[in-house]
Design a protein around this motif. Structure first.
Motif, mmCIF file in Angstrom:
data_model
loop_
_atom_site.group_PDB
_atom_site.id
_atom_site.type_symbol
_atom_site.label_atom_id
_atom_site.label_comp_id
_atom_site.label_asym_id
_atom_site.label_seq_id
_atom_site.Cartn_x
_atom_site.Cartn_y
_atom_site.Cartn_z
ATOM 1 N N GLY A 50 0.441 -1.370 0.038
ATOM 2 C CA GLY A 50 0.286 -0.202 -0.373
ATOM 3 C C GLY A 50 0.556 1.768 -0.242
ATOM 4 O O GLY A 50 -0.092 2.632 -0.429
ATOM 5 N N LYS A 51 1.939 1.487 0.151
ATOM 6 C CA LYS A 51 3.178 2.146 0.041
ATOM 7 C C LYS A 51 3.722 2.889 -1.485
ATOM 8 O O LYS A 51 3.531 1.743 -2.188
ATOM 9 N N ALA A 52 3.568 3.947 -1.315
ATOM 10 C CA ALA A 52 3.466 4.339 -2.763
ATOM 11 C C ALA A 52 5.444 4.032 -3.348
ATOM 12 O O ALA A 52 5.874 4.409 -2.613
ATOM 13 N N ALA A 53 5.069 3.224 -4.743
ATOM 14 C CA ALA A 53 6.637 2.837 -5.581
ATOM 15 C C ALA A 53 7.309 3.614 -6.357
ATOM 16 O O ALA A 53 8.342 3.302 -6.854
ATOM 17 N N ALA A 54 5.769 4.204 -7.186
ATOM 18 C CA ALA A 54 6.899 5.683 -8.463
ATOM 19 C C ALA A 54 5.879 6.658 -8.400
ATOM 20 O O ALA A 54 4.953 5.915 -8.373
ATOM 21 N N ASP A 55 6.636 7.434 -8.174
ATOM 22 C CA ASP A 55 5.836 8.381 -8.717
ATOM 23 C C ASP A 55 6.341 8.640 -10.658
ATOM 24 O O ASP A 55 7.040 9.185 -11.127
ATOM 25 N N LEU A 56 4.208 8.457 -11.362
ATOM 26 C CA LEU A 56 4.297 8.538 -12.228
ATOM 27 C C LEU A 56 4.459 10.141 -13.164
ATOM 28 O O LEU A 56 4.711 10.696 -13.461
#
Length: 171
Positions: A50-56
């Protein structure tokens, strides 16, 4: 020495190489309201935890106005802000950009781009969040596996601030 080099190259050639490409289509609907403002939109990948892995991509008002610079309103993208936004110093090259008008917009990413280069193999969720001043907010999610070993696609339909969001993942 020559034998070792040949073995190393042979090992590299034998290893499976997975490349990948994400294509995301985002529709911003034309709303019939008295006071229309373009939405702020954040697009990111979340891991299984549920954590951010990549800002696109993050679209926001980039010019100064009487109210101040548009970054003042980025916390209104609540989910993105809590998971990733508050730790970023915007603008971020290749990630942030101006708000977009109503219509269909396509984003493309490949595994060589900074957003995906360090993404570990696994299960992810594409998240698209939109919020509009004097409007509402909406969050859509589409699951995916990265890197893609076979083509994948997904679709989600918004009800207010977002129209259709489609994802295509290709090896």
């Amino acid at each position: 020495m020559r034998v070792q080099l040949t073995i190393a190259l042979g090992t590299l050639l034998a290893a499976p190489a997975y490349a990948g490409e994400l294509a995301i289509d985002i529709e911003i609907p034309q709303l019939r309201v008295a006071e229309y403002h373009r939405p702020y939109v954040a697009v990111w990948l979340e891991g299984a935890d549920g954590k951010a892995a990549a800002d696109l991509s993050v679209w926001y008002m980039m010019k100064d106005t009487a109210e101040g610079h548009g970054i003042k309103w980025l916390p209104d993208l609540r989910q993105w802000w809590r998971k990733s936004g508050r730790t970023l110093e915007v603008p971020v090259d290749g990630v942030t950009g101006p708000t977009r008008p109503a219509g269909k917009h396509r984003l493309r990413f490949d595994d060589g781009m900074p957003q995906l280069a360090d993404l570990a193999p696994g299960e992810y969720v594409l998240v698209v969040e939109a919020v509009r001043e004097v409007g509402g907010r909406e969050l859509l999610k589409i699951p995916l596996t990265w890197p893609a070993r076979a083509s994948q696609s997904g679709r989600a339909q918004g009800e207010s601030e977002l129209g259709a969001v489609a994802l295509s993942v290709r090896p």
